[in-house]
Write a protein that holds these residues in place. Structure first.
Motif, PDB file in Angstrom:
ATOM      1  N   ARG A   1      23.709  45.925  35.681  1.00 18.65           N
ATOM      2  CA  ARG A   1      22.650  45.128  35.114  1.00 18.65           C
ATOM      3  C   ARG A   1      21.447  46.083  34.741  1.00 18.65           C
ATOM      4  O   ARG A   1      20.818  46.075  33.782  1.00 18.65           O
ATOM      5  CB  ARG A   1      22.497  43.914  35.731  1.00 18.65           C
ATOM      6  N   ALA A   2      20.933  46.790  36.112  1.00 18.13           N
ATOM      7  CA  ALA A   2      19.728  47.688  35.864  1.00 18.13           C
ATOM      8  C   ALA A   2      19.995  48.662  34.812  1.00 18.13           C
ATOM      9  O   ALA A   2      19.320  49.113  34.000  1.00 18.13           O
ATOM     10  CB  ALA A   2      19.474  48.055  37.226  1.00 18.13           C
ATOM     11  N   ARG A   3      21.205  49.359  34.569  1.00 18.95           N
ATOM     12  CA  ARG A   3      21.465  50.291  33.891  1.00 18.95           C
ATOM     13  C   ARG A   3      21.724  49.905  32.339  1.00 18.95           C
ATOM     14  O   ARG A   3      21.211  50.668  31.510  1.00 18.95           O
ATOM     15  CB  ARG A   3      22.871  51.131  33.983  1.00 18.95           C
ATOM     16  N   CYS A   4      21.821  48.817  32.250  1.00 18.40           N
ATOM     17  CA  CYS A   4      21.952  48.254  30.971  1.00 18.40           C
ATOM     18  C   CYS A   4      20.553  47.869  30.514  1.00 18.40           C
ATOM     19  O   CYS A   4      20.482  48.180  29.368  1.00 18.40           O
ATOM     20  CB  CYS A   4      22.730  46.890  30.848  1.00 18.40           C
ATOM     21  N   PHE A   5      19.965  47.284  31.160  1.00 21.57           N
ATOM     22  CA  PHE A   5      18.471  47.017  31.048  1.00 21.57           C
ATOM     23  C   PHE A   5      17.690  48.353  30.775  1.00 21.57           C
ATOM     24  O   PHE A   5      16.801  48.401  29.508  1.00 21.57           O
ATOM     25  CB  PHE A   5      17.787  46.307  32.190  1.00 21.57           C
ATOM     26  N   MET A   6      17.932  49.311  31.378  1.00 20.39           N
ATOM     27  CA  MET A   6      17.161  50.765  31.451  1.00 20.39           C
ATOM     28  C   MET A   6      17.613  51.419  29.789  1.00 20.39           C
ATOM     29  O   MET A   6      16.570  51.852  29.163  1.00 20.39           O
ATOM     30  CB  MET A   6      17.561  51.386  32.473  1.00 20.39           C
TER      31      MET A   6
END
Length: 84
Positions: free
Chosen positions: A50-55
């Motif tokens: 999720r963090a990678r997708c957001f970034m």
């Protein structure tokens, strides 16, 4: 143009400007596709993913904003100098 005291682009200059603008629009489109692909990051269950997708989505948005602002600033600078 300013050095040559003309208010028009030569055909080669016009072609180059068009090529750069079309390239800009192509890159912009691809960045917007990235935003669309990763905009649903909140639905991703794995926190790291999720963090990678957001970034990725955030970076694509910020890159688009920065590039658009740069383009507007360049155009405004040319207009201030009296270019076409």
């Amino acid at each position: 143009m300013t050095e040559q005291r003309r208010e028009y682009y030569l055909p080669a200059e016009d072609d180059q400007l068009r090529w750069h603008f079309v390239s800009f629009l192509s890159y912009r489109t691809e960045l917007l596709r990235l935003v669309g692909a990763y905009a649903g990051f909140q639905a991703v269950r794995d926190t790291d993913a999720r963090a990678r997708c957001f970034m990725l989505a955030h970076a694509a948005v910020m890159t688009n904003c920065q590039a658009g602002l740069w383009l507007v600033e360049q155009y405004a600078a040319v207009r201030r100098k009296g270019g076409s």
